[in-house]
Design a protein around this motif. Structure first.
Motif, short mmCIF file in Angstrom:
data_model
loop_
_atom_site.label_atom_id
_atom_site.label_comp_id
_atom_site.label_asym_id
_atom_site.label_seq_id
_atom_site.Cartn_x
_atom_site.Cartn_y
_atom_site.Cartn_z
N VAL A 270 0.88 -1.30 -0.07
CA VAL A 270 0.20 -0.21 -0.15
C VAL A 270 0.73 1.09 -0.05
CG1 VAL A 270 -0.31 0.43 2.50
CG2 VAL A 270 -2.16 0.97 0.84
N LYS A 271 2.03 1.11 0.49
CA LYS A 271 2.96 2.35 0.38
C LYS A 271 3.28 2.47 -0.98
CE LYS A 271 7.53 3.88 2.09
NZ LYS A 271 8.71 3.56 2.71
N ARG A 272 3.46 1.35 -1.61
CA ARG A 272 3.88 1.59 -3.08
C ARG A 272 2.87 1.96 -3.77
NH1 ARG A 272 7.05 3.54 -6.68
NH2 ARG A 272 7.33 2.12 -8.61
N SER A 273 1.71 1.88 -3.43
CA SER A 273 0.46 2.27 -4.13
C SER A 273 0.28 3.59 -3.82
CB SER A 273 -0.94 1.61 -3.79
OG SER A 273 -1.13 2.03 -2.45
N LEU A 274 0.56 4.29 -2.78
CA LEU A 274 0.39 5.74 -2.52
C LEU A 274 1.57 6.56 -2.99
CD1 LEU A 274 -0.66 5.54 1.11
CD2 LEU A 274 -2.00 6.41 -0.83
N ALA B 236 0.43 7.61 -6.55
CA ALA B 236 -1.15 8.27 -6.50
C ALA B 236 -1.36 9.32 -7.34
CB ALA B 236 -1.66 8.14 -5.08
N ASP B 237 0.08 10.11 -7.70
CA ASP B 237 -0.47 11.24 -8.50
C ASP B 237 -1.15 11.25 -9.61
OD1 ASP B 237 1.15 12.68 -6.50
OD2 ASP B 237 2.88 12.76 -7.59
N GLY B 238 -2.28 12.01 -9.93
CA GLY B 238 -3.11 11.86 -11.11
C GLY B 238 -4.11 10.70 -11.14
N ILE B 239 -4.16 9.89 -10.16
CA ILE B 239 -5.16 8.61 -10.18
C ILE B 239 -6.55 9.58 -9.83
CG2 ILE B 239 -3.58 7.07 -9.53
CD1 ILE B 239 -4.66 6.98 -6.59
N THR B 240 -7.64 8.88 -9.88
CA THR B 240 -8.86 9.62 -9.73
C THR B 240 -9.28 9.50 -8.16
OG1 THR B 240 -9.92 7.22 -9.53
CG2 THR B 240 -9.96 8.46 -11.84
N ASP B 241 -9.88 10.43 -7.81
CA ASP B 241 -10.30 10.77 -6.42
C ASP B 241 -10.85 9.18 -5.77
OD1 ASP B 241 -9.68 13.24 -6.33
OD2 ASP B 241 -11.81 13.98 -6.65
N ARG B 242 -11.67 8.54 -6.61
CA ARG B 242 -12.12 7.25 -6.24
C ARG B 242 -11.25 6.33 -5.80
NH1 ARG B 242 -12.24 1.55 -7.39
NH2 ARG B 242 -11.60 2.36 -9.59
N GLU B 243 -10.05 6.34 -6.62
CA GLU B 243 -9.16 5.19 -6.33
C GLU B 243 -8.13 5.61 -5.19
OE1 GLU B 243 -7.46 3.77 -10.79
OE2 GLU B 243 -7.73 5.81 -10.43
N ARG B 244 -7.89 7.02 -5.12
CA ARG B 244 -7.25 7.47 -3.96
C ARG B 244 -7.85 7.45 -2.63
NH1 ARG B 244 -3.39 11.06 -3.53
NH2 ARG B 244 -3.38 11.91 -5.94
N HIS C 154 -9.88 4.85 -1.82
CA HIS C 154 -9.73 3.19 -1.91
C HIS C 154 -8.42 3.04 -1.38
CE1 HIS C 154 -10.53 -0.69 -3.77
NE2 HIS C 154 -9.47 -0.97 -3.27
N LEU C 155 -7.58 3.57 -1.95
CA LEU C 155 -6.05 3.36 -1.41
C LEU C 155 -5.83 3.69 0.27
CD1 LEU C 155 -3.86 4.07 -4.46
CD2 LEU C 155 -4.72 2.04 -3.83
N GLU C 156 -6.35 4.98 0.45
CA GLU C 156 -6.23 5.33 1.71
C GLU C 156 -7.07 4.63 2.87
OE1 GLU C 156 -7.46 9.43 1.26
OE2 GLU C 156 -5.81 10.34 0.38
N ALA C 157 -8.09 4.06 2.44
CA ALA C 157 -8.87 3.17 3.52
C ALA C 157 -8.01 1.97 3.69
CB ALA C 157 -10.27 3.05 2.69
N VAL C 158 -7.46 1.16 2.62
CA VAL C 158 -6.64 0.28 2.73
C VAL C 158 -5.36 0.45 3.67
CG1 VAL C 158 -5.19 -1.74 1.63
CG2 VAL C 158 -7.44 -0.91 0.68
N ASN C 159 -4.84 1.63 3.49
CA ASN C 159 -3.43 2.13 3.96
C ASN C 159 -4.07 2.13 5.53
OD1 ASN C 159 -0.62 3.25 4.45
ND2 ASN C 159 -2.01 5.03 4.69
N LEU C 160 -5.08 2.76 5.85
CA LEU C 160 -5.54 2.92 7.26
C LEU C 160 -5.63 1.70 8.04
CD1 LEU C 160 -7.92 5.86 6.81
CD2 LEU C 160 -5.86 5.74 8.31
N TRP C 161 -6.03 0.86 7.24
CA TRP C 161 -6.31 -0.73 7.87
C TRP C 161 -5.14 -1.42 8.08
CZ3 TRP C 161 -7.87 -5.64 4.44
CH2 TRP C 161 -8.03 -6.58 5.46
#
Length: 480
Positions: free
Chosen positions: A76-80, A83-91, A93-100
């Motif tokens: 998830v660190k790599r995903s973030l 994350a530049d330029g991705i959709t708000d929906r995807e961001r 999504h990634l932030e929720a997984v990161n918190l978990w």
């Protein structure tokens, strides 16, 4: 980067590679159906497009479900980082997984709920929401789970009711609330749309478990598992369900063979993620038959060992307590109880009210101090949903309290508990237990009626010589 490629839910994917998007979608469908190959397909998507951020995030989700938090945090660190330029929906999504992945479950659940209000068809976050509810992440042990899960699923249904993955999960929310006919209908509809959806097969299984119909449930699940890839992680859990059906019918040999082949830590990955299946099966065998099962506890204890000193979910700790208590490992049990006691003394109300007394009650039961076990377990019983898991999984702790009532000769309390259970569904084991209650209260005729009824099922459908049936027959003989 965002473009015109969309997933099957109509949501934009930030990749310029159609091949990567196709691999991602295959991986997500395998993830949603709990089938084999999801991780491989997500990795394939990453290999085709290293910058595909949400593929890294979904791989992190998979790592978390397999109890690999270090790998999840790395993914998830790599995903973030991408994350530049991705959709708000995807961001989001990634932030929720990161918190978990970073131990912030309540924050993750709040973000998931906000996100699903805007993007109700984000199916991976449906699954994350269920996990977080079941882990008690809406508070210190969610006091309103499972109603909270069903409420969310009801909100999503108008948007997602045409999707096989949602229907399987929606079924789960219903059977956990005891709405069994609707649960079965939803699960069967999901299987019509995707016969390989293990989530829907799981809910069919749960429905028959709650009906008390082990024969039909076992026939369904046994047939369905024949077509399910045995390499799938979920095969272990579904085999556990099948073993419970076999135990309910008195088929100890079949249940033990399922344990040997699919559930035992030496048969599968010894990761702690399989602990709830192995520990609860072995504990059931112990208390149902009144003797140690013919399989070693030490390997289950080793599977549970990280829970002795490492903070984790209450559901994990409760099953670790079974392993430590039954194996007689005083050091590991004392370490875990000490950790939980420190948490309680430092103001953790959930540890104080639920997790610590649950572990202490299990410990007392294993030491044959049944009155003390009752003292610890009885106040926890009305709040058991707070530890998470399904009702079928939590029932091992209900059974422990019931057996403690019986062994402590607190027959009125045992009868009250059994009357409620038998009012919901009738099983041979509960009927046998009711016979034990009646015998303990000196009501021999009523006892014999219950014993005969339970024996009839087990003698017709079960093995001829099991510890449980032998105990029943000895009690029946003593009453004549």
């Amino acid at each position: 980067m965002p473009g015109t490629i969309k997933d099957r839910y109509g949501m934009t994917l930030s990749t310029s590679s159609p091949a990567a998007a196709d691999s991602w979608q295959e991986g997500i469908d395998l993830l949603l159906s709990q089938s084999y190959g999801a991780e491989e397909k997500l990795q394939e998507a990453i290999d085709l497009d290293e910058g595909f951020a949400i593929a890294h995030g979904c791989l992190a989700f998979m790592h978390m479900t397999r109890a690999r938090p270090d790998q999840a945090r790395e993914s998830v660190k790599r995903s973030l980082e991408l994350a530049d330029g991705i959709t708000d929906r995807e961001r989001r999504h990634l932030e929720a997984v990161n918190l978990w992945a970073n131990g912030k479950g309540p924050d993750a659940l709040r973000l998931v709920r906000e996100h699903l209000a805007e993007c109700p068809r984000d199916a991976v976050l449906h699954r994350l929401a269920q996990r977080l509810f079941m882990l008690g992440c809406s508070g210190a042990g969610d006091p309103v789970f499972p109603p909270s899960l069903l409420a969310l699923m009801n909100e999503l249904a108008p948007h997602c009711g045409d999707d096989w993955a949602f229907l399987g999960q929606y079924a789960f929310a219903h059977h956990e609330m005891g709405i069994l006919d609707k649960a079965l209908s939803l699960a069967e509809k999901s299987l019509e749309m995707n016969p390989g959806n293990a989530v829907a097969a799981h809910s069919v299984t749960h429905s028959y478990f709650e009906y008390g119909d082990a024969a039909t449930g076992g026939n369904f699940l046994g047939d369905w598992l024949e077509g399910f890839d045995a390499r799938a992680h979920y095969h272990t859990h579904l085999s556990w369900h099948q073993a419970l059906f076999e135990l309910a019918l008195g088929r100890y040999d079949e249940a033990l063979q399922l344990y040997e082949d699919w559930i035992r830590p030496t048969a599968i990955n010894k990761n702690i993620s399989g602990l709830s299946d192995s520990a609860s099966f072995m504990w059931r065998m112990t208390i149902y038959g009144g003797e140690a099962p013919p399989k070693p506890w030490d390997e289950v204890k080793e599977q549970a060992a990280p829970a002795a000193t490492t903070p984790g979910a209450a559901f994990r700790d409760a099953h670790a307590a079974l392993a430590f208590a039954a194996s007689g490992d005083r050091e590991l049990m004392d370490q875990m109880i000490g950790r939980l006691r420190t948490n309680a003394e430092n103001g953790n109300i959930f540890a104080k009210e639920i997790v610590l007394p649950l572990a202490q009650g299990i410990d007392a039961f294993a030491q044959q101090d049944y009155n003390t076990a009752v003292d610890y377990l009885e106040p926890v019983f009305p709040q058991l949903t707070r530890i998470g898991g399904s009702h079928a999984q939590r029932e091992v702790f209900e059974d422990t309290l019931l057996e403690a009532f019986l062994r402590a000769e607190q027959f009125d309390k045992a009868e009250d508990m059994l009357r409620e259970r038998l009012g919901r569904r009738e099983t041979p084991r509960d009927t046998f237990w009711l016979g034990r209650v009646m015998a303990g209260k000196g009501e021999s005729s009523k006892a014999q009626d219950s014993l005969s009824k339970a024996a009839g099922v087990w003698q017709e459908m079960g093995d001829a010589d099991t510890p449980e049936l032998n105990n029943l027959q000895r009690l029946s003989g003593a009453l004549t």
